[in-house]
Design an enzyme around this catalytic site. Structure first.
Site, PDB file in Angstrom:
ATOM      1  CG  HIS A   1     -62.239 -36.316  26.439  1.00 22.60           C
ATOM      2  ND1 HIS A   1     -62.250 -36.112  24.961  1.00 22.60           N
ATOM      3  CD2 HIS A   1     -63.497 -36.614  26.606  1.00 22.60           C
ATOM      4  CE1 HIS A   1     -63.340 -36.299  24.333  1.00 22.60           C
ATOM      5  NE2 HIS A   1     -64.333 -36.797  25.502  1.00 22.60           N
TER       6      HIS A   1
ATOM      7  CG  ASP B   1     -67.289 -36.364  23.032  1.00 18.48           C
ATOM      8  OD1 ASP B   1     -66.770 -36.219  24.003  1.00 18.48           O
ATOM      9  OD2 ASP B   1     -67.345 -37.353  22.228  1.00 18.48           O
TER      10      ASP B   1
ATOM     11  CD  GLU C   1     -63.242 -40.442  26.375  1.00 14.43           C
ATOM     12  OE1 GLU C   1     -64.142 -41.039  26.826  1.00 14.43           O
ATOM     13  OE2 GLU C   1     -63.448 -39.882  25.208  1.00 14.43           O
ATOM     14  CD  GLU C   2     -63.915 -39.125  22.121  1.00 12.38           C
ATOM     15  OE1 GLU C   2     -64.426 -40.220  22.116  1.00 12.38           O
ATOM     16  OE2 GLU C   2     -64.698 -38.144  21.994  1.00 12.38           O
TER      17      GLU C   2
ATOM     18  CG  ASP D   1     -66.604 -36.857  28.054  1.00 11.96           C
ATOM     19  OD1 ASP D   1     -66.783 -36.527  27.039  1.00 11.96           O
ATOM     20  OD2 ASP D   1     -66.184 -38.100  28.186  1.00 11.96           O
TER      21      ASP D   1
ATOM     22  CG  HIS E   1     -68.152 -40.271  18.603  1.00 12.06           C
ATOM     23  ND1 HIS E   1     -68.017 -41.520  19.197  1.00 12.06           N
ATOM     24  CD2 HIS E   1     -67.755 -39.493  19.680  1.00 12.06           C
ATOM     25  CE1 HIS E   1     -67.469 -41.474  20.338  1.00 12.06           C
ATOM     26  NE2 HIS E   1     -67.296 -40.254  20.544  1.00 12.06           N
TER      27      HIS E   1
END
Length: 465
Positions: free
Chosen positions: A280, A292, A326-327, A354, A424
């Site tokens: 992603h 990520d 995606e997030e 991912d 994140h």
């Protein structure tokens, strides 16, 4: 007698020659990735020239433009953008928080708004705080002990679980649903311990949801670093009347148009059978999203480049898909599957990366037992590269919507022990990615794509009722 011996020799040697062909191709793939890889350079640009790529942002659009340009330069048979409407959430000015043990005696703590959260009032939010270990404790405490307070979710990831994704799954519900559940009992806001196995000062964001809660009844939600969570928990034990203050100015806007980025090599024998490899393109906004999922995107791009460079001509159509959103919405993965269904495309295999750009260990496979056994049968081809995990399990969020009876889904499994140190958070940056590990991952993915393309999937035997 000579004829019999010759036939015996030929029969015995046929698997050997077939195996040798695969070994040679896979070695060529790894050699190409490790000596002439492009993934690290692409990631450098994505991370350091573009940065965090939150859906709906200018940076996300820059990433779309950049990756399409790079795929165009590879000489693929087709490259295109697939429109998709995505949410646009903006963090605003940096968040600020402290806890107060007595009037005027405060300690600042690192926090960040959770993705999708509403803002606090303009002057911030200050209230007494109640600590819980999870959603189930809210009902036990009841409205009388929660109303008018800030709920502090402090259930840590389980350090005894070797699979860190299992540890993450075991406590992420408090981040995703903590606000909507706390609001039912009259809470004014929520603070959530970051999903991180180590103790540090980085708060980790992530998506949360309000469901059908009316906008005027939604309460703000933020993540607090693990060090600060430990300190706050200890302080509350010593002084239950501790107050917490936080201020955030995030805002949700109307959806905007973005794109999945897609490149394709048309199959030479079975062009109507599609195999996907992807990651992603969007990321959170605190760091630059290198692990990520910038890593997964550039690895997937390099899979097609490596196969072309080694002279392999795929039988089936190979597609790299860089999914958007995606997030905080999964719009890209859902849109891709929707369009594929509308066009009646036959997808036979999909592979997603991912889980970070760390050393690859193997694959998690979502497929029939027959297809899992087929992939496990290739294990000896990967053992020279220290790839040893071939297990049944989940694949990837973006390729999940493609699932049907016939498709084989797989997810690259890198070593996961450090992943949630960066997940994140502000420290998910380019310098945290090791070039060789990233390249090994790209080669591992390309090797599985090669084998799946060469041998195809195994038809699943239907059990008669």
């Amino acid at each position: 007698m000579r004829i019999v011996l010759l036939l015996a020799f030929l029969l015995a040697s046929t698997p050997f020659f077939s195996q040798t062909e695969d070994e040679k191709q896979i070695k060529a793939i790894y050699d190409m990735a490790l000596t002439n890889g492009k993934a690290y350079d692409w990631l450098n640009y994505l991370s350091n020239q573009i940065g965090g790529r939150l859906s709906g942002s200018v940076q996300a659009q820059h990433a779309v433009d950049y990756t399409k340009t790079q795929l165009d330069a590879l000489g693929l048979d087709k490259v295109w953008l697939q429109p998709v409407m995505v949410p646009k959430w903006v963090r605003g000015i940096p968040e600020f928080a402290y806890f107060e043990t007595s009037p005027g005696l405060t300690t600042n703590v690192p926090i960040c708004a959770l993705g999708g959260s509403v803002a606090t009032p303009d002057g911030g939010l200050k209230a007494n705080i109640v600590e819980v270990k999870g959603l189930e404790e809210l009902e036990k405490l009841g409205k009388a002990k929660i109303e008018g307070k800030i709920v502090f979710y402090n259930r840590p990831m389980d350090p005894t679980l070797i699979n860190t994704f299992s540890a993450y799954s075991g406590c992420v519900d408090q981040r995703a649903s903590g606000a909507v559940e706390a609001a039912k009992y009259g809470a004014l806001g929520v603070i959530v311990r970051s999903m991180n196995l180590r103790l540090d000062d980085y708060p980790h964001t992530g998506s949360m949801r309000y469901g059908d809660t009316p906008v005027n009844q939604r309460i703000p939600a933020a993540a607090i670093s693990t060090n600060a969570a430990e300190l706050l928990s200890t302080t509350l034990k010593l002084n239950p009347n501790t107050k917490f203050y936080f201020k955030q100015s995030c805002k949700q806007y109307d959806d905007v148009q973005s794109y999945n980025v897609i490149g394709e090599i048309t199959g030479s024998t079975y062009p109507n059978e599609v195999m996907v490899v992807g990651g992603h393109l969007d990321s959170w906004d605190l760091g630059d999203g290198s692990h990520d999922d910038g890593a997964g995107c550039v690895q997937s791009m390099d899979v097609l480049r490596i196969l072309k460079k080694t002279g392999y001509k795929p039988k089936r159509t190979l597609r790299v898909v860089l999914f958007m959103n995606e997030e905080n919405g999964m719009r890209g993965g859902n849109k891709y599957a929707e369009v594929a269904h509308e066009k009646n495309e036959k997808h036979v295999f999909a592979l997603e990366s991912d889980s970070g750009g760390f050393t690859p260990r193997g694959f998690s496979i979502d497929a029939s037992e027959e297809n899992i056994e087929q992939i496990q049968g290739w294990k000896n081809l990967f053992e020279p590269y220290l790839i040893h995990v071939f297990q049944k399990g989940g694949s990837g969020a973006d390729i999940g919507p493609l699932k049907d009876e016939g498709i084989v889904l797989a997810g690259l499994k890198p070593d996961s022990q450090r992943y949630f140190d960066y997940h994140h958070a502000e420290n998910d940056t380019f310098e945290q990615v090791n070039k060789r590990e990233l390249e090994l991952g790209a080669a591992t993915m390309a090797s599985l794509i090669y084998l799946m393309d060469k041998y195809g999937t195994v038809p699943t035997q239907k059990v008669k009722g």
